[in-house]
Design a protein around this motif. Structure first.
Motif, PDB file in Angstrom:
ATOM      1  N   PRO A 120       0.811  -1.236   0.000  1.00  0.00           N
ATOM      2  CA  PRO A 120       0.000   0.000   0.000  1.00  0.00           C
ATOM      3  C   PRO A 120       0.837   1.276   0.000  1.00  0.00           C
ATOM      4  O   PRO A 120       0.451   2.276  -0.602  1.00  0.00           O
ATOM      5  CB  PRO A 120      -0.826  -0.112   1.279  1.00  0.00           C
ATOM      6  N   LEU A 121       1.981   1.258   0.680  1.00  0.00           N
ATOM      7  CA  LEU A 121       2.838   2.441   0.693  1.00  0.00           C
ATOM      8  C   LEU A 121       3.623   2.549  -0.606  1.00  0.00           C
ATOM      9  O   LEU A 121       3.719   3.632  -1.195  1.00  0.00           O
ATOM     10  CB  LEU A 121       3.787   2.406   1.893  1.00  0.00           C
ATOM     11  N   LEU A 122       4.176   1.446  -1.058  1.00  0.00           N
ATOM     12  CA  LEU A 122       4.942   1.429  -2.300  1.00  0.00           C
ATOM     13  C   LEU A 122       4.089   1.913  -3.472  1.00  0.00           C
ATOM     14  O   LEU A 122       4.506   2.774  -4.248  1.00  0.00           O
ATOM     15  CB  LEU A 122       5.456   0.005  -2.568  1.00  0.00           C
ATOM     16  N   GLY A 123       2.885   1.396  -3.585  1.00  0.00           N
ATOM     17  CA  GLY A 123       1.999   1.776  -4.680  1.00  0.00           C
ATOM     18  C   GLY A 123       1.532   3.219  -4.622  1.00  0.00           C
ATOM     19  O   GLY A 123       1.154   3.795  -5.641  1.00  0.00           O
ATOM     20  N   SER A 124       1.563   3.798  -3.437  1.00  0.00           N
ATOM     21  CA  SER A 124       1.147   5.193  -3.265  1.00  0.00           C
ATOM     22  C   SER A 124       2.299   6.169  -3.422  1.00  0.00           C
ATOM     23  O   SER A 124       2.103   7.376  -3.280  1.00  0.00           O
ATOM     24  CB  SER A 124       0.525   5.382  -1.871  1.00  0.00           C
ATOM     25  N   GLY A 125       3.492   5.661  -3.668  1.00  0.00           N
ATOM     26  CA  GLY A 125       4.651   6.539  -3.816  1.00  0.00           C
ATOM     27  C   GLY A 125       5.208   7.024  -2.499  1.00  0.00           C
ATOM     28  O   GLY A 125       5.979   7.981  -2.460  1.00  0.00           O
ATOM     29  N   HIS A 168       5.914  11.128  -3.520  1.00  0.00           N
ATOM     30  CA  HIS A 168       6.093  11.830  -4.784  1.00  0.00           C
ATOM     31  C   HIS A 168       4.841  11.608  -5.626  1.00  0.00           C
ATOM     32  O   HIS A 168       4.501  10.477  -5.949  1.00  0.00           O
ATOM     33  CB  HIS A 168       7.324  11.313  -5.503  1.00  0.00           C
ATOM     34  N   VAL A 169       4.165  12.690  -5.954  1.00  0.00           N
ATOM     35  CA  VAL A 169       2.959  12.613  -6.772  1.00  0.00           C
ATOM     36  C   VAL A 169       3.382  12.541  -8.233  1.00  0.00           C
ATOM     37  O   VAL A 169       3.997  13.467  -8.766  1.00  0.00           O
ATOM     38  CB  VAL A 169       2.023  13.818  -6.520  1.00  0.00           C
ATOM     39  N   THR A 170       3.064  11.428  -8.856  1.00  0.00           N
ATOM     40  CA  THR A 170       3.378  11.185 -10.265  1.00  0.00           C
ATOM     41  C   THR A 170       2.084  10.794 -10.962  1.00  0.00           C
ATOM     42  O   THR A 170       1.059  10.597 -10.311  1.00  0.00           O
ATOM     43  CB  THR A 170       4.392  10.030 -10.406  1.00  0.00           C
ATOM     44  N   PRO A 171       2.085  10.662 -12.277  1.00  0.00           N
ATOM     45  CA  PRO A 171       0.863  10.195 -12.948  1.00  0.00           C
ATOM     46  C   PRO A 171       0.372   8.847 -12.411  1.00  0.00           C
ATOM     47  O   PRO A 171      -0.819   8.562 -12.436  1.00  0.00           O
ATOM     48  CB  PRO A 171       1.286  10.079 -14.411  1.00  0.00           C
ATOM     49  N   TRP A 172       1.281   8.033 -11.856  1.00  0.00           N
ATOM     50  CA  TRP A 172       0.894   6.717 -11.325  1.00  0.00           C
ATOM     51  C   TRP A 172       0.296   6.796  -9.939  1.00  0.00           C
ATOM     52  O   TRP A 172      -0.354   5.858  -9.489  1.00  0.00           O
ATOM     53  CB  TRP A 172       2.109   5.783 -11.297  1.00  0.00           C
ATOM     54  N   THR A 173       0.549   7.898  -9.229  1.00  0.00           N
ATOM     55  CA  THR A 173       0.073   8.014  -7.851  1.00  0.00           C
ATOM     56  C   THR A 173      -0.928   9.155  -7.667  1.00  0.00           C
ATOM     57  O   THR A 173      -1.300   9.468  -6.548  1.00  0.00           O
ATOM     58  CB  THR A 173       1.258   8.222  -6.880  1.00  0.00           C
ATOM     59  N   ALA A 174      -1.352   9.766  -8.771  1.00  0.00           N
ATOM     60  CA  ALA A 174      -2.263  10.916  -8.695  1.00  0.00           C
ATOM     61  C   ALA A 174      -3.708  10.491  -8.920  1.00  0.00           C
ATOM     62  O   ALA A 174      -3.990   9.426  -9.474  1.00  0.00           O
ATOM     63  CB  ALA A 174      -1.855  11.952  -9.751  1.00  0.00           C
TER      64      ALA A 174
END
Length: 164
Positions: free
Chosen positions: A25-30, A48-54
């Motif tokens: 859960p933490l890894l996937g959320s950046g 870090h907010v990226t397209p994968w975590t936004a």
């Protein structure tokens, strides 16, 4: 005494940041745990907010922001109290102040005196609760999120609290 090898390593302030950062859960959320003080009094994480975590607006997903506020206080307090105690979040509220973008940060401090006071309370009572406030800030220091967590703490072996 920790139950498994994994539990033993998560009770080390050196190994905890690495293992917690790999928790799905933490890894996937950046979210990455950047540092835990050797005496468990301070911890820091980044997100870090990226397209994968936004979210669909391109800003930090609320669930990830909540996770960022939830992980450190309980770990730091558990580390200071030791294996004879259990710490978990009983309830929480979160105030999303402004959209999160870029690299976000959460720093949590648990002074030794706070852990000692909780331990002293638990000498006379089987369980207690404390309220902790966690802030997530951006690179400019702007508060993105303020979360209040009510933490339940008990001595291991004490009966669980009844909810009613």
């Amino acid at each position: 005494m920790p139950k498994t090898v994994l539990h033993r390593y998560t009770s080390s302030p050196t190994a905890f940041p690495v293992l917690a950062s790999l928790y799905p859960p933490l890894l996937g959320s950046g979210i990455r745990i950047r540092h835990v003080a050797p005496d468990w009094t301070r911890g820091e994480l980044s997100m870090h907010v990226t397209p994968w975590t936004a979210n669909t607006n391109g800003t930090a997903f609320g669930g990830a922001l909540f996770a960022a506020t939830d992980v450190l206080y309980g770990a730091l307090l558990s580390g200071q109290l030791g294996a004879g105690y259990q710490v978990w979040t009983r309830s929480a509220s979160i105030d999303f102040r402004t959209p999160g973008r870029g690299r976000l940060r959460c720093v949590v401090e648990v002074p030794r005196a706070e852990a000692d006071a909780i331990r002293a309370q638990l000498d006379d009572h089987s369980r207690t609760t404390v309220v902790h406030t966690a802030l997530v800030t951006d690179e400019r220091g702007t508060t993105i999120v303020e979360a209040r967590h009510t933490m339940a703490i008990r001595r291991r072996g004490a009966p669980p609290a009844r909810r009613g």
